[in-house]
Enzyme design. Sequence first.
Site: not given
Ligand SMILES: O=c1[nH]c(=O)c2[nH]c(=O)[nH]c2[nH]1
Length: 300
Positions: A179, A225
């Site tokens: 992505r 994260q």
């Molecule tokens: O990197 C991400 N963290 C998430 O916590 C999250 N939640 C989500 O819907 N897409 C993403 N992408």
Amino acid sequence: MANVLGANRYGKAETRVVRIHRDTDRHAIRDLNVSTSLRGDFTAAHVDGDQSHVLPTDTQKNTAFAYAKRHGVSSPEDYAVALGRRLLEAAPAATAARVTVEEYAWDRIQVDGSGHDHAFSRRGTETRTTEVTVEGRGTDEEVVVTSGLRDLVLLKSTGSEFTGFLTDEYTTLAEARDRVLSTALTARWTYTGDTGPDTDWDGRHAAVRRTLLAGFATTYSRALQETLYRMGSAVLDAFPEVVEVDFSAPNKHHFLVDLSPFGLENEGEVFHAADRPYGLIEATVRREPDARSEEPGRQS
Ligand SMILES: O=c1[nH]c(=O)c2[nH]c(=O)[nH]c2[nH]1
């Protein structure tokens, strides 16, 4: 007294089209804000409620995405001419199609002196910040310096996935194995130690910033994260004078546009950059406290 229709036009404003050219491993990005409008004889739509000559604004938006794939975006001008011609061809009642394009410029993130293949930062959005607290006077004085940056807009066109997440009956999100990852980063880091007049604050700031950018570019991301944690860790590992890094990072969602209704494949090339809602990921990364001094009841 009869009223008459004066000047009018209609279209779709501010379609956020992101085109990734990924024919080789060295990706290129064109990031556009596209507005289209048609003028011509649309009297029946206004006066009689007759939509038979109206090419919906939704179709205009779809065409903007489809043309980013079909025609490509070698320049905003070339793309806009092709799109304008197509809209005029599709709407016989129109005498003119107007296409306005704003392009946001992206630079390759520099890692070890060369531009990264698929990690970019947006030009001219960033603000440098600092917050200083001086507490006490004379020998009791304590100075805490927290420096940072705001709105550093970053994007990776590959090297990011989001899979294996918790699901429940309200989950519709599909797993993403490749992505676009993008954020408008706010980062703040707190210094320890010397705050005297000879401190090279500019040099420190530039070096921490470089480390954050390289961390973003080179981390294979399983979530924003994780990327933030790695970026913060890289700063703490490289700069003993930094004790803590704090992040606030909107997940600027880039949705792959479904071009299959138009007979087009879209393998990570055309995205809709949505501005809201957005995920908001916030985290602090700090050094592990000295285990001995943390033990309850233990005197150091
Ligand atoms: O990197 C991400 N963290 C998430 O916590 C999250 N939640 C989500 O819907 N897409 C993403 N992408």
